[in-house]
Write an enzyme that holds these catalytic residues in place. Sequence first.
Site, PDB file in Angstrom:
ATOM      1  CB  SER A 119      -0.896   0.170   1.226  1.00 17.18           C
ATOM      2  OG  SER A 119      -1.612  -1.102   1.503  1.00 17.18           O
ATOM      3  CG  HIS A 140      -2.846  -0.793  -3.831  1.00 18.06           C
ATOM      4  ND1 HIS A 140      -3.402   0.491  -3.576  1.00 18.06           N
ATOM      5  CD2 HIS A 140      -2.618  -1.207  -2.626  1.00 18.06           C
ATOM      6  CE1 HIS A 140      -3.751   0.542  -2.563  1.00 18.06           C
ATOM      7  NE2 HIS A 140      -3.397  -0.393  -1.632  1.00 18.06           N
ATOM      8  CD  GLU A 152      -4.205   2.927  -6.766  1.00 18.46           C
ATOM      9  OE1 GLU A 152      -4.581   4.095  -6.756  1.00 18.46           O
ATOM     10  OE2 GLU A 152      -3.649   2.396  -5.643  1.00 18.46           O
ATOM     11  CG  ASN A 190      -4.412   4.512  -0.047  1.00 13.09           C
ATOM     12  OD1 ASN A 190      -5.737   4.499   0.070  1.00 13.09           O
ATOM     13  ND2 ASN A 190      -3.556   3.477   0.163  1.00 13.09           N
TER      14      ASN A 190
HETATM   15  P1  NAD Z   1      -2.351  -9.379   6.971  1.00  9.13           P
HETATM   16  O1  NAD Z   1      -1.611  -9.001   8.265  1.00  9.13           O
HETATM   17  O2  NAD Z   1      -3.821  -9.985   7.097  1.00  9.13           O
HETATM   18  O3  NAD Z   1      -1.564 -10.626   6.235  1.00  9.13           O
HETATM   19  C1  NAD Z   1      -0.153 -10.642   5.950  1.00  9.13           C
HETATM   20  C2  NAD Z   1       0.350 -12.129   6.136  1.00  9.13           C
HETATM   21  O4  NAD Z   1       1.832 -12.218   5.649  1.00  9.13           O
HETATM   22  C3  NAD Z   1       0.262 -12.758   7.327  1.00  9.13           C
HETATM   23  O5  NAD Z   1      -0.726 -13.822   7.247  1.00  9.13           O
HETATM   24  C4  NAD Z   1       1.544 -13.209   7.681  1.00  9.13           C
HETATM   25  O6  NAD Z   1       1.952 -14.095   8.467  1.00  9.13           O
HETATM   26  C5  NAD Z   1       1.997 -13.302   6.477  1.00  9.13           C
HETATM   27  N1  NAD Z   1       3.747 -13.187   6.206  1.00  9.13           N
HETATM   28  C6  NAD Z   1       4.601 -12.312   6.758  1.00  9.13           C
HETATM   29  N2  NAD Z   1       5.748 -12.681   6.521  1.00  9.13           N
HETATM   30  C7  NAD Z   1       5.669 -13.637   5.727  1.00  9.13           C
HETATM   31  C8  NAD Z   1       6.844 -14.257   4.793  1.00  9.13           C
HETATM   32  N3  NAD Z   1       8.203 -14.052   5.145  1.00  9.13           N
HETATM   33  N4  NAD Z   1       6.501 -15.416   4.119  1.00  9.13           N
HETATM   34  C9  NAD Z   1       5.267 -15.679   4.017  1.00  9.13           C
HETATM   35  N5  NAD Z   1       4.148 -14.979   4.398  1.00  9.13           N
HETATM   36  C10 NAD Z   1       4.353 -13.814   5.521  1.00  9.13           C
HETATM   37  O7  NAD Z   1      -2.207  -8.123   5.983  1.00  9.13           O
HETATM   38  P2  NAD Z   1      -2.972  -7.685   4.816  1.00  9.13           P
HETATM   39  O8  NAD Z   1      -4.039  -6.848   5.273  1.00  9.13           O
HETATM   40  O9  NAD Z   1      -3.409  -9.006   4.104  1.00  9.13           O
HETATM   41  O10 NAD Z   1      -2.080  -6.937   4.128  1.00  9.13           O
HETATM   42  C11 NAD Z   1      -1.016  -7.624   3.052  1.00  9.13           C
HETATM   43  C12 NAD Z   1      -0.456  -6.558   2.144  1.00  9.13           C
HETATM   44  O11 NAD Z   1      -1.498  -5.998   1.337  1.00  9.13           O
HETATM   45  C13 NAD Z   1       0.305  -5.293   2.861  1.00  9.13           C
HETATM   46  O12 NAD Z   1       1.488  -5.046   2.122  1.00  9.13           O
HETATM   47  C14 NAD Z   1      -0.622  -4.356   2.786  1.00  9.13           C
HETATM   48  O13 NAD Z   1      -0.151  -3.045   2.847  1.00  9.13           O
HETATM   49  C15 NAD Z   1      -1.312  -4.558   1.515  1.00  9.13           C
HETATM   50  N6  NAD Z   1      -3.073  -3.976   1.588  1.00  9.13           N
HETATM   51  C16 NAD Z   1      -3.726  -4.010   2.460  1.00  9.13           C
HETATM   52  C17 NAD Z   1      -4.939  -3.710   2.345  1.00  9.13           C
HETATM   53  C18 NAD Z   1      -5.865  -3.618   3.462  1.00  9.13           C
HETATM   54  O14 NAD Z   1      -6.933  -2.899   3.426  1.00  9.13           O
HETATM   55  N7  NAD Z   1      -5.682  -4.424   4.505  1.00  9.13           N
HETATM   56  C19 NAD Z   1      -5.422  -3.005   1.199  1.00  9.13           C
HETATM   57  C20 NAD Z   1      -4.549  -3.273  -0.118  1.00  9.13           C
HETATM   58  C21 NAD Z   1      -3.273  -3.435   0.060  1.00  9.13           C
END
Ligand code: NAD
Length: 282
Positions: A119, A140, A152, A190
């Site tokens: 993000s 994204h 995006e 964003n």
């Molecule tokens: P989340 O915390 O729900 O999930 C992240 C996952 O990554 C966890 O299950 C964790 O165990 C895993 N992880 C961490 N290190 C790892 C590794 N080395 N190998 C494999 N897995 C690993 O987070 P999320 O909300 O799913 O966000 C994930 C990404 O998406 C981030 O970069 C976030 O910025 C982006 N994002 C989030 C949103 C949102 O609204 N939540 C929207 C768009 C983008």
Amino acid sequence: MTMKNIGVVGAGQMGSGIAQVCATVGLDVILSDITEQACERARSTISGSLERKVQSGKMNASEAAAAMRRLSFSTTVSAFAESDFIIEAVTEDVLTKQQILMSLDAVIRPDAVLATNTSSVSITKLGGTLASGNRLIGMHFFNPVPAMRLVEVIRGVRTDDATFATAVQLAELLGKHSIGMRNSPGFVVNRILIPMINEAILVLQEGVASAADIDEGMKLGANHPIGPLALADLVGLDTVLAIMAVLHDEFGDQKYRPALLLREMVAAGALGRKSGSGFHKY
Ligand code: NAD
């Protein structure tokens, strides 16, 4: 490019949603996380989400079962050696993302495309350390992935034209609308949305109006489906603060300073819906 095998790294909220959408349109998906428990959690999240689609008549039971059969799980990056397209969706932390992308760099096919769902981290910076930096792109997605139509597609300085075209092709295949852009802090949505939310917090902080009236004002006066403070609660106040901080640091412009009230609420653990209270109570 023909796409059949998709890899998704990180089986949290976003990774599970991306994997679900890929499997639903007929792609074979490998979804990975650090532990088997995390993979199991993702399997039951996806299965529950597909089950709800069957109950609401958006999908039939055999389509849901076929989507589940296209999904497999792993805890190692070597599982992605044959993938056509790999999407990184791990925790929003630069070092974690750099480590994962470097280990993928060493195992993926020379023609495979790598995407990151970050993000806020610069796509140019993530691509700078990779041998396959020309094949890294930002994709994204928005939360919840099965429901939100936009992706995006973000080009870093090294991203080549073929990689951009392949990412747009995948977004289309997933039934999403994509908008293309070059790398820039906050990308497009964003960059516009989060300062608007921050401004609403400043209006509240100055005592100009109540939270309920600020939200009502933007719903009825600007035709927004949800007020900015309720939206902040949905996104998570910690996430809103993190994105504001990136905009502030990267542009070095005072107009992006995070509201003091936002900092105070995050410090107090009032993070919005996920903690039970934010600008509204849940
Ligand atoms: P989340 O915390 O729900 O999930 C992240 C996952 O990554 C966890 O299950 C964790 O165990 C895993 N992880 C961490 N290190 C790892 C590794 N080395 N190998 C494999 N897995 C690993 O987070 P999320 O909300 O799913 O966000 C994930 C990404 O998406 C981030 O970069 C976030 O910025 C982006 N994002 C989030 C949103 C949102 O609204 N939540 C929207 C768009 C983008």
